[in-house]
Design a protein around this motif. Structure first.
Motif, mmCIF file in Angstrom:
data_model
loop_
_atom_site.group_PDB
_atom_site.id
_atom_site.type_symbol
_atom_site.label_atom_id
_atom_site.label_comp_id
_atom_site.label_asym_id
_atom_site.label_seq_id
_atom_site.Cartn_x
_atom_site.Cartn_y
_atom_site.Cartn_z
ATOM 1 N N GLU B 12 36.369 42.039 50.191
ATOM 2 C CA GLU B 12 37.606 41.613 49.534
ATOM 3 C C GLU B 12 37.361 40.955 48.184
ATOM 4 O OE1 GLU B 12 40.278 40.456 53.512
ATOM 5 O OE2 GLU B 12 39.524 38.896 52.185
ATOM 6 N N LEU B 13 38.357 41.144 47.306
ATOM 7 C CA LEU B 13 38.484 40.316 46.106
ATOM 8 C C LEU B 13 39.721 39.456 46.316
ATOM 9 C CD1 LEU B 13 37.872 43.063 43.388
ATOM 10 C CD2 LEU B 13 36.311 41.202 44.024
ATOM 11 N N VAL B 14 39.587 38.173 46.091
ATOM 12 C CA VAL B 14 40.721 37.270 46.356
ATOM 13 C C VAL B 14 40.933 36.351 45.160
ATOM 14 C CG1 VAL B 14 40.308 37.306 48.857
ATOM 15 C CG2 VAL B 14 39.271 35.499 47.454
ATOM 16 N N ARG B 15 42.131 35.786 45.089
ATOM 17 C CA ARG B 15 42.424 34.835 44.006
ATOM 18 C C ARG B 15 42.662 33.421 44.527
ATOM 19 N NH1 ARG B 15 42.901 36.825 38.980
ATOM 20 N NH2 ARG B 15 42.466 39.047 38.926
ATOM 21 N N GLU B 16 42.640 33.284 45.852
ATOM 22 C CA GLU B 16 42.827 31.961 46.445
ATOM 23 C C GLU B 16 41.456 31.406 46.887
ATOM 24 O OE1 GLU B 16 45.133 34.540 47.269
ATOM 25 O OE2 GLU B 16 46.158 33.533 45.616
ATOM 26 N N PRO B 17 41.396 30.094 47.124
ATOM 27 C CA PRO B 17 40.141 29.515 47.618
ATOM 28 C C PRO B 17 39.660 30.225 48.882
ATOM 29 C CG PRO B 17 41.635 27.763 46.963
ATOM 30 C CD PRO B 17 42.405 29.055 46.846
ATOM 31 N N ILE B 18 38.350 30.376 48.992
ATOM 32 C CA ILE B 18 37.738 31.060 50.130
ATOM 33 C C ILE B 18 37.449 30.040 51.226
ATOM 34 C CG2 ILE B 18 35.672 32.297 50.901
ATOM 35 C CD1 ILE B 18 35.510 33.508 48.040
ATOM 36 N N ASP B 19 37.977 30.301 52.417
ATOM 37 C CA ASP B 19 37.750 29.435 53.571
ATOM 38 C C ASP B 19 36.830 30.194 54.530
ATOM 39 O OD1 ASP B 19 37.844 27.720 55.679
ATOM 40 O OD2 ASP B 19 39.953 28.046 56.148
ATOM 41 N N PRO B 20 35.542 29.810 54.591
ATOM 42 C CA PRO B 20 34.562 30.642 55.290
ATOM 43 C C PRO B 20 34.769 30.751 56.807
ATOM 44 C CG PRO B 20 33.485 28.980 53.921
ATOM 45 C CD PRO B 20 34.930 28.623 53.985
ATOM 46 N N LEU B 89 38.315 35.695 42.221
ATOM 47 C CA LEU B 89 38.566 35.919 40.792
ATOM 48 C C LEU B 89 39.499 34.839 40.267
ATOM 49 C CD1 LEU B 89 39.153 39.783 40.905
ATOM 50 C CD2 LEU B 89 37.015 38.558 40.426
ATOM 51 N N GLY B 90 39.550 34.730 38.931
ATOM 52 C CA GLY B 90 40.423 33.732 38.320
ATOM 53 C C GLY B 90 39.659 32.453 38.020
ATOM 54 N N ARG B 91 40.418 31.366 37.847
ATOM 55 C CA ARG B 91 39.803 30.103 37.468
ATOM 56 C C ARG B 91 39.241 29.369 38.673
ATOM 57 N NH1 ARG B 91 42.003 25.220 33.603
ATOM 58 N NH2 ARG B 91 40.894 23.543 34.685
ATOM 59 N N LEU B 92 37.968 28.964 38.581
ATOM 60 C CA LEU B 92 37.311 28.226 39.663
ATOM 61 C C LEU B 92 36.763 26.906 39.146
ATOM 62 C CD1 LEU B 92 37.136 31.281 40.775
ATOM 63 C CD2 LEU B 92 35.275 30.382 42.167
ATOM 64 N N GLU B 93 37.034 25.850 39.913
ATOM 65 C CA GLU B 93 36.556 24.519 39.546
ATOM 66 C C GLU B 93 35.147 24.297 40.114
ATOM 67 O OE1 GLU B 93 38.600 22.887 37.583
ATOM 68 O OE2 GLU B 93 40.238 24.335 37.870
ATOM 69 N N ILE B 94 34.478 23.258 39.621
ATOM 70 C CA ILE B 94 33.145 22.882 40.124
ATOM 71 C C ILE B 94 33.185 22.767 41.651
ATOM 72 C CG2 ILE B 94 31.300 21.150 40.004
ATOM 73 C CD1 ILE B 94 31.957 22.412 37.310
ATOM 74 N N GLY B 95 32.210 23.336 42.302
ATOM 75 C CA GLY B 95 32.103 23.222 43.763
ATOM 76 C C GLY B 95 32.874 24.282 44.528
ATOM 77 N N GLU B 96 33.736 25.032 43.844
ATOM 78 C CA GLU B 96 34.510 26.051 44.549
ATOM 79 C C GLU B 96 33.674 27.324 44.731
ATOM 80 O OE1 GLU B 96 39.163 25.516 44.234
ATOM 81 O OE2 GLU B 96 38.337 26.234 42.334
ATOM 82 N N THR B 97 33.866 27.948 45.888
ATOM 83 C CA THR B 97 33.103 29.145 46.238
ATOM 84 C C THR B 97 33.568 30.349 45.426
ATOM 85 O OG1 THR B 97 32.657 28.383 48.477
ATOM 86 C CG2 THR B 97 32.619 30.768 48.119
ATOM 87 N N SER B 98 32.615 30.996 44.737
ATOM 88 C CA SER B 98 32.936 32.229 44.011
ATOM 89 C C SER B 98 32.632 33.455 44.860
ATOM 90 C CB SER B 98 32.165 32.292 42.696
ATOM 91 O OG SER B 98 30.783 32.124 42.928
ATOM 92 N N VAL B 99 31.589 33.364 45.678
ATOM 93 C CA VAL B 99 31.251 34.513 46.522
ATOM 94 C C VAL B 99 30.763 34.005 47.875
ATOM 95 C CG1 VAL B 99 28.899 34.652 45.566
ATOM 96 C CG2 VAL B 99 29.891 36.655 46.677
ATOM 97 N N PHE B 100 31.197 34.690 48.909
ATOM 98 C CA PHE B 100 30.763 34.336 50.259
ATOM 99 C C PHE B 100 30.358 35.614 50.976
ATOM 100 C CE2 PHE B 100 30.982 33.209 54.691
ATOM 101 C CZ PHE B 100 30.385 31.959 54.694
ATOM 102 N N ILE B 101 29.139 35.608 51.508
ATOM 103 C CA ILE B 101 28.592 36.780 52.199
ATOM 104 C C ILE B 101 28.108 36.338 53.573
ATOM 105 C CG2 ILE B 101 26.760 38.538 52.154
ATOM 106 C CD1 ILE B 101 26.852 38.410 49.108
ATOM 107 N N ALA B 102 28.400 37.133 54.574
ATOM 108 C CA ALA B 102 27.896 36.837 55.916
ATOM 109 C C ALA B 102 27.480 38.141 56.578
ATOM 110 C CB ALA B 102 28.957 36.131 56.748
ATOM 111 N N VAL B 103 26.382 38.082 57.313
ATOM 112 C CA VAL B 103 25.871 39.256 58.029
ATOM 113 C C VAL B 103 25.509 38.827 59.450
ATOM 114 C CG1 VAL B 103 24.105 41.044 58.121
ATOM 115 C CG2 VAL B 103 24.920 40.226 55.897
ATOM 116 N N SER B 104 26.020 39.559 60.424
ATOM 117 C CA SER B 104 25.629 39.304 61.809
ATOM 118 C C SER B 104 24.681 40.403 62.269
ATOM 119 C CB SER B 104 26.855 39.248 62.724
ATOM 120 O OG SER B 104 27.569 40.467 62.679
ATOM 121 N N ALA B 105 23.806 40.049 63.208
ATOM 122 C CA ALA B 105 22.798 40.995 63.687
ATOM 123 C C ALA B 105 22.273 40.508 65.026
ATOM 124 C CB ALA B 105 21.642 41.088 62.687
#
Lengths: 88, 159, 159, 88
Positions: B12-20, B89-105
């Motif tokens: 996904e590409l999102v414009r809201e804060p990412i909640d992992p 995407l869009g404006r991100l403040e200090i400490g905000e997540t720009s990318v989140f990746i998770a892999v299960s195995a």
């Protein structure tokens, strides 16, 4: 020189610093039949001389896939000029 | 050509804060034993200059296609279960997540290798750009030029 | 001798379910840009036998000491910010987290390397044991024999 | 043979499958002055013959640190016999 034959319609996109240089992000235009991506870029560099100095740090895509500069364009193609990516 | 999305991956590409947390929970299947996550977020400085905020833009259709290709590659290369790749995407403040990746195995080595391959490849190949805003101006971040074909394949002359 | 805990690391043995989110949030400092986490949880099978549940026990004082040593090692080896290592003990059901590790750092390579070193080292050196319960019995899991000194150091004869 | 001189008091711990074999997890006992960890293990193996076959897959610790088998024990030491670990 004969006029451009206008048989190939393409959509052109610019991103990042290239968008700032070209001062637009998207445009549709008509090209002569045997145009390559290289020639399309040269067309813009003719209009905006500053663009030429970015040539070596740009990659091109056609229809959302990275493409060689000698790729021949076909009607309906979407071409984008992409500066070095910095996601993540 | 866009790689098909199977394996229940989430790209996904999102414009809201990412909640992992709600993103990661569905990756957990009974036959798995490991989840590795990578959270990339905005640092307070870049090249010793204090960052105010960042602005991310993407060639969205192509970025999604390339992110899906990364996920498909991961399944080919590593014995993993599911992949999640979310970029903001869009404006991100200090400490905000720009990318989140998770892999299960089932096992940890594949989860680590795949997660790392995903972020390394994303940074080299996905058409996303960030502009860094400082007190005294803004610059497009240095980046990496994605590898592209040098020439279109041509029919070889008959020998 | 127990390694001192500094850097605001969190090293714990717990008997309740591990909830990662509140654990990870404090690792995020303004000068960081990456957090890598490893979540190890109970698989539904082991060597092709269906697992019912696991029971973990530890030599708790030594296990905590060894986990703190791992954290101290990470800070020596890698340019990282904070380390979290939490291991659960007692009975764990399928899908429940047995170990959760998180490492924050300014850059991703160190976070990945440190997180992986942490779990690899924990599995080789921390005195924790798991018993696997199946339909038809229980076994202590195969494990790794930690490296120990072969002989006590002795004064060398004068040459 | 003289009786054990009983000058060294140690606490002994067993974990995992060793605890199942020894049927206890913890014990305090007195040893002769110059006992090593190896001798302490042999003492238990004398009592519980099955324990001997685990000797090659056991590591020992003294005061929560891995220790060599020839380590001489001192009063107050805590010795543990540890089978292969399987945390994580």
């Amino acid at each position: 020189m004969p006029p451009v034959s206008q048989t190939v319609r393409v959509k052109v996109l610019f991103f990042g610093r290239l968008k700032d240089v070209v001062r637009q992000s998207e445009e549709s235009l008509y090209l002569s039949d045997a145009s390559t991506i290289e020639q399309l870029f040269a067309l813009y560099a003719g209009r905006i001389p500053e663009l030429a100095k970015y040539r070596s740090s740009v990659v091109a895509s056609r229809n959302q896939e990275f493409a060689a500069w000698d790729t021949l364009l076909r009607t309906g193609d979407e071409v984008a000029f992409l500066p070095p990516v910095s996601g993540g | 050509m866009t790689a098909p999305l199977d394996h229940n991956d989430v790209i996904e590409l999102v414009r809201e804060p990412i909640d992992p947390l709600p993103l990661v929970r569905p990756l957990r299947a009974p036959e798995d034993g490991a989840i590795v996550t990578f959270d990339g977020f905005v640092r307070n400085q870049s090249h010793d200059r204090a960052t105010l905020y960042l602005d991310y833009e993407a060639y969205e259709s192509m970025a999604l296609g390339k992110m899906r290709e990364i996920a498909a590659d991961l399944h080919e290369k590593y014995p993993i279960d599911r992949v999640l790749i979310v970029h903001r995407l869009g404006r991100l403040e200090i400490g905000e997540t720009s990318v989140f990746i998770a892999v299960s195995a089932p096992h940890r080595a594949a989860a680590f290798d795949a997660c790392r391959f995903a972020i390394d490849t994303l940074k080299r190949t996905v058409p996303i750009w960030k502009k860094e805003y400082f007190e005294d101006g803004a610059v497009w971040a240095d980046g990496e030029l994605p590898p592209a074909p040098l020439a279109t394949p041509r029919a070889k002359p008959a020998s």
